[in-house]
Design an enzyme around this catalytic site. Structure first.
Site, PDB file in Angstrom:
ATOM      1  N   CYS A  49       0.816  -1.218   0.000  1.00  0.00           N
ATOM      2  CA  CYS A  49       0.000   0.000   0.000  1.00  0.00           C
ATOM      3  C   CYS A  49       0.846   1.263   0.000  1.00  0.00           C
ATOM      4  O   CYS A  49       0.318   2.358  -0.200  1.00  0.00           O
ATOM      5  CB  CYS A  49      -0.926   0.015   1.212  1.00  0.00           C
ATOM      6  N   ILE A 106     -16.726   3.944 -15.249  1.00  0.00           N
ATOM      7  CA  ILE A 106     -16.480   3.635 -16.661  1.00  0.00           C
ATOM      8  C   ILE A 106     -15.250   2.747 -16.835  1.00  0.00           C
ATOM      9  O   ILE A 106     -15.213   1.870 -17.707  1.00  0.00           O
ATOM     10  CB  ILE A 106     -16.330   4.937 -17.485  1.00  0.00           C
ATOM     11  N   LEU A 139     -28.393  16.051 -18.998  1.00  0.00           N
ATOM     12  CA  LEU A 139     -28.502  16.864 -17.794  1.00  0.00           C
ATOM     13  C   LEU A 139     -27.405  17.924 -17.858  1.00  0.00           C
ATOM     14  O   LEU A 139     -26.221  17.606 -17.863  1.00  0.00           O
ATOM     15  CB  LEU A 139     -28.337  16.004 -16.546  1.00  0.00           C
ATOM     16  N   LYS A 198     -26.076  10.700   7.571  1.00  0.00           N
ATOM     17  CA  LYS A 198     -25.643   9.490   6.865  1.00  0.00           C
ATOM     18  C   LYS A 198     -25.054   8.513   7.858  1.00  0.00           C
ATOM     19  O   LYS A 198     -24.317   8.910   8.768  1.00  0.00           O
ATOM     20  CB  LYS A 198     -24.591   9.828   5.799  1.00  0.00           C
ATOM     21  N   GLU A 227       1.122 -13.005  15.714  1.00  0.00           N
ATOM     22  CA  GLU A 227      -0.283 -13.365  15.905  1.00  0.00           C
ATOM     23  C   GLU A 227      -0.902 -12.949  17.237  1.00  0.00           C
ATOM     24  O   GLU A 227      -2.080 -12.580  17.281  1.00  0.00           O
ATOM     25  CB  GLU A 227      -0.442 -14.882  15.731  1.00  0.00           C
TER      26      GLU A 227
END
Length: 1284
Positions: A63, A202, A342, A360, A1190
């Site tokens: 990342c 898209i 639009l 929200k 772990e």
């Protein structure tokens, strides 16, 4: 980073976005900067990259380039970012390894934008979210040589922005007009063309050939669609305006707007704030958003409540304005072939007596769609404040957002009462009760809660809000994070390299994008790409397979299946019951039936979906309950027992029975499964690059698949982009299929899973169900535990028997049950075969054990912490596994330290007072312990090898059998080698892990990789030193290089193979007989977490976590702290957000980061304090260190325990004092409904109605459903045939 020249402001603008969303055509006239353009190991790291390295802000590194580019873009746009800015941009980046804290620290404290602020303190610094980072004095010191210069061509040539362009490809054409007239002409010429305003969907459609037309019309540069105007009357927003541009415009407009107008603008900004993430907001447009048919888009709900109007134009009409209301969203306009576009949206400005709000609730704050969103508009009469007009729009409950206006008579100046609650809830329920949506009860409850928040928000603005209700309006969002990391460096002088906080060996090339993962290996000229043909049925006979349609595509080379396997095609860790290809029968959705080979990756994936397979479906089993009912089990039961359980239960002073379940969990490593198989031209040799934790297992199984000896197969890997157990046995399958193809055709073959295939069709953490009965006395002293454990193993055995054993292991300690018996049963189901995952069953066992403790505490009305303390194992006591005595247990010390660090007793009292005074917010706090065995129980796999080579310049090349997937094994091994040889760390280089350097390697997992492989390296280095000792005595002042040169001249070998076996156990552990030591040693730890829940929404935040771990004398404390933080957050995800679900056909609903909710930056503790226990004796293996990967994951259970405490406080307010069983994971819906207030109770019956409707619907044909609805009006299930 994408950059473009804005001619309006005459400046260069930069924005970050997701590369997978954006087609190249969209970038015409723009400059693109990737991480390779920021800094490099050859020319120097940019300060952002350097700060990540120095702050240990990376682990696996997959990342990291995205993190770098996100921050780089922010700093190019804003040289004075606040901490809030840093946190916000990182909402769009996910990290599975670090827990985010070191990343955020790197950016907020260590020169995030090259501003030489790297000498600040790194511990427990309180930085408020809006605090400015003072850079004025240091800005001129910044080295700007690494900043990318915007190409002058793009500034000077206006054609890039002002001229229309057309791109044509093999399948699609992409047109970018710049005027509406051109757009209408293109639409007339291509009536089925796809009209694009932004770029959020898209790219996916193009990549997966989902477009119905081969023409795409991109309107981003159409001038008439980019208007942004503000007047006293309204806001006019062009359809092609991005959310980021709109947000900037609104913030600027706020400065000159009047107060009533500011209210509306603030509400719109709040709707924009949590809409997606910056990387999406930068390319998503309001036009695309409004025209989408998705029911959960935030601005749709807001705009409908606001009374917005939509301006459509066609070639023949100038403007047609339509109200954005229920009628519009039901019927729509501007679809393909309509000729309409639009153009803009008009949003009315608010007047003095108008108010507008938005609410929200997502599953995960910061990167998520809404579960429910609500826009609320109200107009009051000027003097009387009586209601004049009301519009409340609810999204994502029905198939479209829906406005409700008729809420009866409401007086917003009066307090909210139970009668008002009941009335509002009834109105909302009547409107949506026929909705075919998941979690309807929760969504209706949430909608009612939002109406209540709207009611209170309006009262606040009217200055009539009751103080007792004010807490309902407080955000449950973490920001302004604080942290502290505390550890000793045993060798403070620094002349020994071990125990030092040293960055990862590959940290620098990872931050610059130079680090190579398997799929980064350059393509061969004759390489083929493989895509799997997957089963679409959970259990069925395969009647026929027809690959002809796929093979007819140009570039498709072959279809392979089980008939192409030269050797065996079954494999498995314990029982060989896993098939490489399905043969006559499929046993889960996603099982490989065959594979397509093609000249490109995209073509192979496209062709794989064209293979025609016909099935005869068979009965399928998916859940543990279904498995028990049908007796579908893997015949490998296990029982662990000591003492006389039955007698102890009879004699127990008190007993308690219960049932506990844990959900499944996806590994979600960021690098998907990938491999590259390269056949050699002679002797049937194969070179295999595979993203695997188990190179030996891959080599062994491929040898059997191809029927060739292992010495002709070399498996290797440089690094993994995360593994967590998911790249162990599962990698055999992908690599095996690719090896069959490469062996057959004699050319390199590459196979890489896409994210959806990887998430849905690979193994996961086992879901479990446990029925227990415990015995204890009135003081909480435990005497006996009996439990029946069921694990959902999936369709094949894999490592499930061992996982079951490890679940029981975690249940049996660290609390002492003198009499103990647990039976483990493996459920055989038609889902992907579950296998190893970080913790290997211990997280489930920890969750079960800790909840048994809290159940007993609730029964006895005791503090669960007291029960933990009086039952904790003590030195010299005998554990259940192996019946061996415990030595050097430090758990009570860890627990005492954590209580001190977290101010446990005083905070506990504060939480009690908080819960008494706050009606709508509740808090909880809980402690959890871990006692994790290190060293594999089967003693045979506790071995490792290494190869150390010393060259004449004194440099040292080390090969070992461990695989670095972010846990830092390479840097720890390098530190050990440098320490033993007494050379600088720069002299040590760790080679890629390869089976031809170290054979018969042990799988990298179990937190024991560094112990084994560093041990082997230590042996090899000591062997060389022993050879050099006579020379050293002759030349005591000789440098290392001189010593090496002398050894060569004396013909003394400068290479050595090291072989290491731990010596902590004299006897091996027999699992079936339960004799012999279980492990080499234990890693101990304790965590305490504080949480807060919103009783109206179910959202929670993690206020603070304190962790104390005994890791011995850490080889690398920075690495170990990172493992603790990252592991804890993965455990936190397991018990809160990471929900997996199956549909009725056995298909996993989740497919990627959007709907599988791994924790994001907003989910980490607002305060996060980690301490490594100081002044420990050691007790580990290499240099008295201990494994750590772990154990911290198990501590995530304390978050669930704390949530339950908060929920119990909420339930107590409503007269409920039961021991509520909070499901795992505790998602917002589970938390909200658990609060059991009048609102959730009001909507409770809706679930029963839905069950009746589902049963009726399944028995009806489409033709008679409408008539049936009319004749069953007593259920009130639908107003019209049109809705049907």
């Amino acid at each position: 980073m994408v950059s473009h020249f804005d001619r309006g402001s005459n400046s260069v603008r930069h924005f970050s976005t997701n590369a997978c969303l954006v087609p190249i055509c969209y970038l015409h006239g723009m400059a693109v900067t990737t991480v390779e353009g920021v800094g490099s190991t050859k020319n120097g790291l940019h300060i952002i990259q350097k700060s990540l390295v120095e702050s240990h802000g990376l682990q696996c590194g997959f990342c990291t380039p995205g993190m770098v580019m996100t921050m780089y873009t922010l700093c190019r746009n804003n040289p004075n970012p606040t901490q809030g800015d840093l946190e916000r941009v990182l909402e769009g980046n996910l990290c599975r390894c670090t827990g985010y804290r070191p990343i955020l620290d790197a950016f907020k404290k260590s020169c995030p934008c090259g501003l030489n602020l790297c000498n600040q303190e790194t511990k427990t610094e309180d930085v408020k979210s809006d605090e400015k980072i003072d850079v004025d004095q240091t800005l001129k010191k910044k080295d700007g040589t690494q900043d990318v210069i915007f190409p002058s061509e793009l500034k000077l040539n206006t054609d890039y922005a002002d001229k229309s362009v057309l791109f044509t490809g093999e399948k699609y054409a992409w047109a970018r007009p710049i005027t509406l007239a051109e757009t209408f002409q293109l639409m007339q010429n291509y009536p089925d063309a796809t009209l694009v305003m932004g770029c959020t969907y898209i790219g996916y459609q193009l990549k997966n050939y989902r477009l119905k037309s081969d023409m795409v019309i991109c309107c981003t540069n159409v001038k008439e669609l980019n208007v942004l105007k503000a007047s006293d009357k309204d806001l006019e927003i062009g359809a092609a305006v991005t959310f980021s541009s709109l947000e900037s415009f609104l913030n600027e407009t706020m400065k000159s707007a009047k107060e009533p107008q500011q209210r509306g603008i603030r509400s719109m900004l709040s709707a924009l704030r949590w809409l997606a993430i910056d990387q999406v907001r930068n390319i998503a447009t309001i036009g695309g958003h409004v025209m989408s048919k998705a029911p959960n888009h935030d601005l749709q709900t807001f705009l409908m409540a606001a009374g917005a109007k939509l301006n459509f134009q066609s070639k023949d009409t100038k403007s047609s304005w339509y109200a954005y209301d229920n009628k519009f969203v039901q019927n729509g306009r501007g679809g393909p072939g309509s000729g309409e576009v639009l153009v803009s949206i008009s949003v009315p400005m608010l007047s003095e007596d108008e108010y507008l709000y938005f609410f929200k609730q997502p599953h995960r704050r910061g990167m998520d769609y809404a579960i429910v969103n609500t826009g609320a508009y109200v107009k009051l009469k000027s003097k009387s404040r009586e209601l004049e007009n009301l519009r409340v729009c609810f999204g994502n409950i029905a198939s479209h957002p829906r406005v409700i206006s008729n809420f009866g008579t409401l007086d917003f100046t009066k307090q909210w009462t139970d009668d008002v609650i009941s009335g509002i809830a009834s109105i909302i329920e009547n409107e949506f009760k026929t909705s075919e949506t998941d979690h309807l009860q929760y969504k209706l409850t949430l909608a009612t809660g939002f109406f209540f928040k709207f009611y209170l928000r309006l009262q606040e603005d009217l200055k009539v809000l009751n103080g007792n209700d004010r807490c309902a309006l407080e955000d449950t969002i973490n920001e302004g994070f604080k942290s502290g990391q505390y550890y000793d460096v045993p060798n403070k002088e620094g002349n020994i390299i071990i125990h030092q906080p040293t960055p990862h060996t590959s940290a620098q090339p990872i931050t610059t994008g130079e680090a190579i993962f398997v799929d980064d290996i350059p393509e061969f000229s004759n390489e083929l790409f493989l895509a799997h043909v997957l089963s679409e049925k959970a259990h069925a006979k395969v009647i026929s397979i027809d690959p002809t349609p796929a093979l007819e595509l140009p570039g498709v080379v072959d279809y392979i299946d089980h008939k192409d396997v030269p050797g065996h095609q079954t494999y498995g860790m314990m029982i060989k019951d896993t098939k490489l290809f399905a043969d006559g029968e499929v046993l889960f959705i996603g099982q490989t039936i065959g594979a397509i080979l093609a000249t490109s990756r995209e073509l192979a994936r496209r062709a794989s979906k064209m293979v025609k397979v016909t099935y005869e479906e068979l009965p399928a089993v998916f859940t543990i309950d279904e498995s028990i009912k049908s007796s579908s089990f893997i015949p490998m039961p296990y029982k662990l027992e000591r003492g006389d359980v039955d007698k102890a239960l009879q004699e127990a002073e008190m007993t308690l029975e219960g049932e506990i379940e844990t959900g499944s969990q996806e590994h979600f490593y960021l690098e998907p499964h990938t491999c590259l198989v390269v056949p050699k031209k002679e002797h049937d040799e194969l070179e295999i690059y595979t993203s695997s934790q188990a190179l030996h297992e891959v080599q062994a199984e491929v040898s059997l698949f191809l029927h060739i000896p292992r010495h002709k197969i070399v498996t290797k890997v440089k690094r993994l982009g995360g593994g967590f157990g998911g790249k162990a046995s599962d990698t055999v399958h992908n690599t095996g299929v690719a090896a069959i193809a490469a062996f057959k055709h004699g050319v390199p073959v590459r196979s890489t899973y896409d994210r959806a295939r990887d998430l849905r069709f690979t193994g996961k953490r086992h879901g479990t169900k446990t029925m227990y009965k415990a015995g204890f006395d009135k003081n909480g002293k435990l005497s006996v535990l009996h439990a029946d454990l069921y694990c959902n193993a999936g369709w094949a055995t894999d490592s499930s028997p061992f996982v079951g054993v490890w679940v029981i292991m975690a249940m049996s300690m660290p609390y002492n049950f003198p009499h103990f018996r647990v039976n483990s049963t493996l459920c055989k189901t038609n889902i992907p075969s579950n296998g190893a995952m970080r913790g290997f069953g211990a997280p489930q066992g920890t969750f079960i054990r800790e909840h048994i403790i809290t159940d007993i505490a609730k029964y006895l009305d005791m503090d669960p912490q007291k029960i933990r303390e009086i039952n904790l194992y003590k030195e010299g006591e005998t554990i259940v596994h192996g019946n061996t005595e415990i030595e050097e247990i430090t758990l009570s010390t860890c627990m005492d330290k954590v209580k001190e660090q977290s101010n446990f007793e005083s905070v506990k009292a504060e939480i009690a007072e908080f819960n008494r005074s706050k009606k709508w917010k509740k808090r909880g706090m809980a402690i959890c312990n871990v006692m994790f065995p290190m060293g594999y129980p089967p003693i045979v796999i506790n071995q490792a090898g290494a190869l150390v080579l010393i060259y004449l310049d004194g440099s040292v090349l080390v090969s070992h059998g461990g695989i670095d997937m972010g846990q830092g094994v390479h840097v720890k091994c390098a530190q050990v080698a440098a320490t033993v040889l007494n050379v600088p760390l720069e002299k040590i280089h760790i080679a890629e892990t390869s089976i031809d350097k170290v054979p018969n390697t042990t799988e990298s997992g179990g937190s024991y990789v560094a112990d084994l492989n560093a041990g082997a390296i230590k042996v090899a280095c000591e062997t060389i030193l022993e050879r050099l000792e006579p020379l050293k005595k002759k030349k005591p002042d000789a440098t290392w290089e001189e010593l090496v040169s002398s050894a060569y001249n004396e013909r003394i070998s400068l290479s050595a193979a090291g072989y290491y076996t731990p010596t902590g156990r004299k006897n091996y552990h027999d699992i079936m007989k339960n004799i012999g030591p279980l492990c080499e040693y234990f890693t101990y730890g304790t965590a305490c977490s504080q949480v807060e829940i919103d009783c109206l929404t179910g959202e929670h935040r993690l206020l603070r976590t304190d962790i104390v771990m005994d890791v011995g004398k850490s080889l690398n404390p920075a690495i170990d702290v990172g493992q603790i933080e990252g592991g804890f957050m993965m455990g936190c995800g397991m018990v809160t957000s990471e929900y997996l679900s199956l549909n009725q056909k056995g298909f996993i609903d989740q497919y990627g980061p959007v709907n599988y909710k791994v924790p994001g930056i907003r989910n980490i503790p607002q305060e996060f304090h980690v301490s490594l226990l100081k002044e420990v004796k050691g007790g580990g293996s290499i240099y008295s260190s201990k494994g750590i990967g772990e154990p911290p994951l198990l501590l995530g259970a304390c978050v669930h325990l704390a949530l339950k405490e908060a929920i119990m406080a909420a339930r107590a307010d409503h007269g409920l004092n039961d021991n509520y069983r909070l499901p795992c994971p505790a998602t917002p819906d589970k938390i909200r409904l658990a609060c059991a207030d009048p609102v959730s109770k009001k909507h409770h019956d809706i679930n029963e109605i839905k069950k009746i409707l589902t049963t009726i619907s399944s028995e009806l044909t489409i033709e008679n459903k409408i008539e049936h609805r009319r004749t069953h009006s007593k259920l009130e299930v639908g107003p019209s045939a049109q809705e049907e």
